[in-house]
Scaffold this motif. Sequence first.
Motif, PDB file in Angstrom:
ATOM      1  N   ARG A 213      21.049 -13.251  12.946  1.00  0.00           N
ATOM      2  CA  ARG A 213      21.102 -12.446  14.306  1.00  0.00           C
ATOM      3  C   ARG A 213      22.589 -13.500  14.638  1.00  0.00           C
ATOM      4  NH1 ARG A 213      16.948 -15.208  15.656  1.00  0.00           N
ATOM      5  NH2 ARG A 213      15.522 -13.818  16.512  1.00  0.00           N
ATOM      6  N   ALA A 214      23.008 -14.630  14.543  1.00  0.00           N
ATOM      7  CA  ALA A 214      23.831 -15.169  14.610  1.00  0.00           C
ATOM      8  C   ALA A 214      25.409 -14.316  13.960  1.00  0.00           C
ATOM      9  CB  ALA A 214      24.438 -16.497  14.486  1.00  0.00           C
ATOM     10  N   LEU A 215      25.056 -14.199  13.179  1.00  0.00           N
ATOM     11  CA  LEU A 215      26.055 -13.206  12.056  1.00  0.00           C
ATOM     12  C   LEU A 215      25.817 -11.649  13.324  1.00  0.00           C
ATOM     13  CD1 LEU A 215      27.680 -12.393   9.631  1.00  0.00           C
ATOM     14  CD2 LEU A 215      25.901 -11.614   8.530  1.00  0.00           C
ATOM     15  N   SER A 216      25.262 -11.332  13.152  1.00  0.00           N
ATOM     16  CA  SER A 216      25.105  -9.756  13.676  1.00  0.00           C
ATOM     17  C   SER A 216      25.967 -10.140  15.102  1.00  0.00           C
ATOM     18  CB  SER A 216      23.311  -9.430  14.387  1.00  0.00           C
ATOM     19  OG  SER A 216      24.039  -8.105  14.916  1.00  0.00           O
TER      20      SER A 216
ATOM     21  N   THR B   5       9.119  -7.107   9.896  1.00  0.00           N
ATOM     22  CA  THR B   5      10.272  -6.618   9.727  1.00  0.00           C
ATOM     23  C   THR B   5      10.906  -6.380  11.109  1.00  0.00           C
ATOM     24  OG1 THR B   5       9.052  -5.444   8.077  1.00  0.00           O
ATOM     25  CG2 THR B   5      10.326  -3.996   9.707  1.00  0.00           C
ATOM     26  N   ARG B   6       9.864  -6.363  12.690  1.00  0.00           N
ATOM     27  CA  ARG B   6      10.011  -6.340  14.136  1.00  0.00           C
ATOM     28  C   ARG B   6      10.993  -7.521  14.055  1.00  0.00           C
ATOM     29  NH1 ARG B   6       7.641  -4.716  18.348  1.00  0.00           N
ATOM     30  NH2 ARG B   6       6.953  -6.375  19.208  1.00  0.00           N
ATOM     31  N   ALA B   7      11.194  -8.472  13.579  1.00  0.00           N
ATOM     32  CA  ALA B   7      12.391  -9.321  14.135  1.00  0.00           C
ATOM     33  C   ALA B   7      13.357  -9.084  12.869  1.00  0.00           C
ATOM     34  CB  ALA B   7      11.545 -10.922  13.200  1.00  0.00           C
ATOM     35  N   ILE B   8      13.403  -8.524  12.288  1.00  0.00           N
ATOM     36  CA  ILE B   8      14.899  -8.473  11.151  1.00  0.00           C
ATOM     37  C   ILE B   8      15.225  -7.499  11.940  1.00  0.00           C
ATOM     38  CG2 ILE B   8      16.147  -7.147   9.251  1.00  0.00           C
ATOM     39  CD1 ILE B   8      13.090  -8.577   7.458  1.00  0.00           C
ATOM     40  N   VAL B   9      14.564  -6.077  12.463  1.00  0.00           N
ATOM     41  CA  VAL B   9      15.597  -4.962  13.427  1.00  0.00           C
ATOM     42  C   VAL B   9      16.155  -5.646  14.783  1.00  0.00           C
ATOM     43  CG1 VAL B   9      14.808  -3.026  14.136  1.00  0.00           C
ATOM     44  CG2 VAL B   9      13.846  -3.407  11.950  1.00  0.00           C
TER      45      VAL B   9
ATOM     46  N   PRO C  14      20.519  -4.813  14.882  1.00  0.00           N
ATOM     47  CA  PRO C  14      20.602  -3.329  15.329  1.00  0.00           C
ATOM     48  C   PRO C  14      21.113  -2.649  15.282  1.00  0.00           C
ATOM     49  CG  PRO C  14      21.475  -4.902  17.129  1.00  0.00           C
ATOM     50  CD  PRO C  14      21.120  -5.740  15.937  1.00  0.00           C
ATOM     51  N   LEU C  15      22.057  -2.659  13.656  1.00  0.00           N
ATOM     52  CA  LEU C  15      23.737  -2.275  13.348  1.00  0.00           C
ATOM     53  C   LEU C  15      22.948  -1.984  12.053  1.00  0.00           C
ATOM     54  CD1 LEU C  15      26.675  -3.685  14.983  1.00  0.00           C
ATOM     55  CD2 LEU C  15      25.019  -2.259  15.392  1.00  0.00           C
TER      56      LEU C  15
ATOM     57  N   ASP D 177       7.042 -10.314  22.291  1.00  0.00           N
ATOM     58  CA  ASP D 177       5.926  -9.170  22.457  1.00  0.00           C
ATOM     59  C   ASP D 177       7.538  -7.535  23.104  1.00  0.00           C
ATOM     60  OD1 ASP D 177       3.415 -10.638  22.034  1.00  0.00           O
ATOM     61  OD2 ASP D 177       3.232 -10.973  23.964  1.00  0.00           O
ATOM     62  N   GLU D 178       8.342  -8.194  23.597  1.00  0.00           N
ATOM     63  CA  GLU D 178       9.498  -7.527  23.791  1.00  0.00           C
ATOM     64  C   GLU D 178       9.266  -5.725  23.232  1.00  0.00           C
ATOM     65  OE1 GLU D 178      11.844 -10.368  22.458  1.00  0.00           O
ATOM     66  OE2 GLU D 178       9.667 -10.104  24.005  1.00  0.00           O
ATOM     67  N   GLU D 179       9.725  -4.527  23.779  1.00  0.00           N
ATOM     68  CA  GLU D 179       9.656  -4.208  22.814  1.00  0.00           C
ATOM     69  C   GLU D 179      11.009  -3.837  21.410  1.00  0.00           C
ATOM     70  OE1 GLU D 179      10.315  -0.524  25.198  1.00  0.00           O
ATOM     71  OE2 GLU D 179       8.391  -0.904  25.792  1.00  0.00           O
ATOM     72  N   ILE D 180      11.378  -3.480  21.041  1.00  0.00           N
ATOM     73  CA  ILE D 180      12.278  -3.304  19.913  1.00  0.00           C
ATOM     74  C   ILE D 180      13.597  -2.590  20.271  1.00  0.00           C
ATOM     75  CG2 ILE D 180      13.206  -3.192  17.793  1.00  0.00           C
ATOM     76  CD1 ILE D 180      10.259  -3.570  16.653  1.00  0.00           C
ATOM     77  N   PRO D 181      14.428  -2.636  20.733  1.00  0.00           N
ATOM     78  CA  PRO D 181      15.283  -2.296  21.173  1.00  0.00           C
ATOM     79  C   PRO D 181      15.849  -1.698  20.246  1.00  0.00           C
ATOM     80  CG  PRO D 181      16.501  -4.395  20.621  1.00  0.00           C
ATOM     81  CD  PRO D 181      15.344  -4.526  20.600  1.00  0.00           C
ATOM     82  N   GLU D 182      16.802   0.288  20.437  1.00  0.00           N
ATOM     83  CA  GLU D 182      17.127   1.151  19.567  1.00  0.00           C
ATOM     84  C   GLU D 182      18.029   0.508  18.541  1.00  0.00           C
ATOM     85  OE1 GLU D 182      18.857   5.580  20.059  1.00  0.00           O
ATOM     86  OE2 GLU D 182      18.472   4.633  21.688  1.00  0.00           O
ATOM     87  N   ASN D 183      18.180   0.603  16.969  1.00  0.00           N
ATOM     88  CA  ASN D 183      18.700   0.473  15.994  1.00  0.00           C
ATOM     89  C   ASN D 183      18.743   1.889  15.384  1.00  0.00           C
ATOM     90  OD1 ASN D 183      16.640   0.963  14.288  1.00  0.00           O
ATOM     91  ND2 ASN D 183      16.015  -0.131  15.376  1.00  0.00           N
TER      92      ASN D 183
END
Length: 814
Positions: free
Chosen positions: A514-517, A542-546, A550-551, A583-589
């Motif tokens: 997350r810091a790298l992103s 998988t959800r946590a990685i995405v 996001p890129l 529980d929040e929705e995953i942003p578009e990736n």
Amino acid sequence: MAAPEAWRARSCWFCEVAAATTMEATSREAAPAKSSASGPSAPPALFELCGRAVSAHMGVLESGVWALPGPILQSILPLLNIYYLERIEETALKKGLSTQAIWRRLWDELMKTRPSSLESVTCWRAKFMEAFFSHVLRGTIDVSSDRRLCDQRFSPLLHSSRHVRQLTICNMLQGATELVAEPNRRVLETLASSLHTLKFRHLLFSDVAAQQSLRQLLHQLIHHGAVSQVSLYSWPVPESALFILILTMSAGFWQPGPGGPPCRLCGEASRGRAPSRDEGSLLLGSRRPRRDAAERCAAALMASRRKSEAKQTARAAPATRVTRRSTQESLIAGGTDPKRDLHPPATSYEAPGTKRPPSAPATTSSASASSSTSSSKRAPASSAPQPKPLKRFKRAAGKKGARTRQGSGAESEDLYDFVFIVAGEKEDGEEMEIGEVACGALDGSDPSCLGLPALEASQRFRSISTLELFTVPLSTEAALTLCHLLSSWVSLESLTLSYNGLGSNIFRLLDSLRALSGQAGCRLRALHLSDLFSPLPILELTRAIVRALPLLRVLSIRVDHPSQRDNPAVPGNAGPPSHIIGDEEIPENCLEQLEMGFPRGAQPAPLLCSVLKASGSLQQLSLDSATFASPQDFGLVLQTLKEYNLALKRLSFHDMNLADCQSEVLFLLQNLTLQEITFSFCRLFEKRPAQFLPEMVAAMKGNSTLKGLRLPGNRLGNAGLLALADVFSEDSSSSLCQLDISSNCIKPDGLLEFAKRLERWGRGAFGHLRLFQNWLDQDAVTAREAIRRLRATCHVVSDSWDSSQAFADYVSTM
């Protein structure tokens, strides 16, 4: 007229050489021939004698040989050694000649290995020279044993180095010391421009001198070279100091130790240059002090480990005095200083001949005993059981076996130590002590008390773009160092972590990603992650990685066994940090390729659907061993794909029970956006085959966009194959061009009838047909006739599979 005259001149020159060679050979062989009891043997052909002479005197005749006409040169090429054969390559190409067959024959005769069937060799010269370089470097080939390899005018390493694109370093870093030696300076310079991939396999323990050589080698090949990929394979018990050295150098850090030779490529100006403000902020982040955090963390972790080992040595001193004395004597006899490893790794940069004060070991032991004791009292108990990470071998002090060994019994002794040391080590407060020290360094606390180098003392050079760790268990200190390096490794484009035993360190990994992103210029686009266990269920992971990346374009994730959170009945099963799972929705990736390998157990379809909904650019999806609670859940996933993933082109299912999902399969085959579908070992025709096959064929006949269908391992049989033949009938609008029916119990007579139907319908070549592991050996004549007919229609790929032996192997394992 100039060209014919030149041709005649070269031919006359060649004939003169031939005549002189023949006279020399005749005079040399006359005496032995007269005294031979069995009579004189047949003399070599005149042309062969001339070719041998030319090959032996290429140092004088090289320019003349290059100017020979093509027909004569073609006959001389097989007689040249590898050095002149490599040098004449460009001239041969200009004359329309190819040396590929010669290099292939040299490979078969000298290397004596067969390339993998999956490998497509485009240039046998480059492949031979690269393998030749590795064999000469390791000393596994004797160049004097064959005249084609031996020539005093050439250096084997230097001549072959420009063809090396991939170099593998094994065991105890063999070859690293030789490459950095002054006689091989030009070899290393050539490698710096030609080498792209550096691999480490089956590494063992190494001494300080070998690590210093590796440090110089990595500095030359990565920081001043073109190496873009570093891969580590099969390192069951990694040595922390060596592993951290490889990581930090791969990330672009360089800090020569005291007594080490200066880098002539850096220059005096660059050696004294401090990183700019932008460089320091990019490395450590805006909230962190401008210090070399990676080196600081590594040194702190290793110092803590050394202190803990010294503490254990002090406690066991009365009982192991005799053993320690004998161990030290064996180490001294083998050329290793038993006291060297009791110091922090910062001292490993010293020259091998540097002397230490005699009071240093005692001071380190006493300090570590008090420090580790107080730290163990503060360490809280773990809230959830975690897989125990494999630790490296203990050092010489107070442990069985020597750290380095010489002689033929080294491998057996290393294996003995591995079995008993790993089995005997216990998890105690040592890991928590290391974690506390490391986390203190990583969280930006003042590290001045550790006396570690600041960022101004080191330099930042170019770093690699691909890092791969296969079967390298990561200890706490190694995982922390990797995570911290990743947080600022903006040049990294692809990361592979395969079976590293991360355990709870996966949360630190997610934080670092997350810091790298969030870093400007982050290039990470591919992540491959696989492990035996995971503290998170695979879909939550998988959800946590995405969410963290996001890129990301390519994500491949596999977990072999269920996590503890998959079983709520396990007592003390604590959840992950709140910022990891939400529980929040995953942003578009930007995900384009997603591959998932699931453990056993039903998977929640809504979680998978949430990932798919956020991946609107997805083009390829692969699900391996996925199990859903009901066919309706599987249908929900397919409906999500149809509504949200309009760019999806390739869909693959492997090892999934789809016998009860036939309506969902038909729904997929009617999808007009998919170009390739794979149902591998999915038990498609286990139920209602007579009704399902016609429905499936009808759906495929009406699909004009589907190009490839793979059905391996579904027990299609002869009846199913003949039903599929109707897909290629005259009234079909199908554009299918690739069909895989491997492992489907197809017999020769059924395959022959399938070929006849294709001929009768007159369909043109439809592409590729794969027939691996079918029962074609039951009637070899019929099978050959069927394949002959099929090859007039498509490209057939098959094998000589022994079905009876395979069945015997299957029964033997039941």
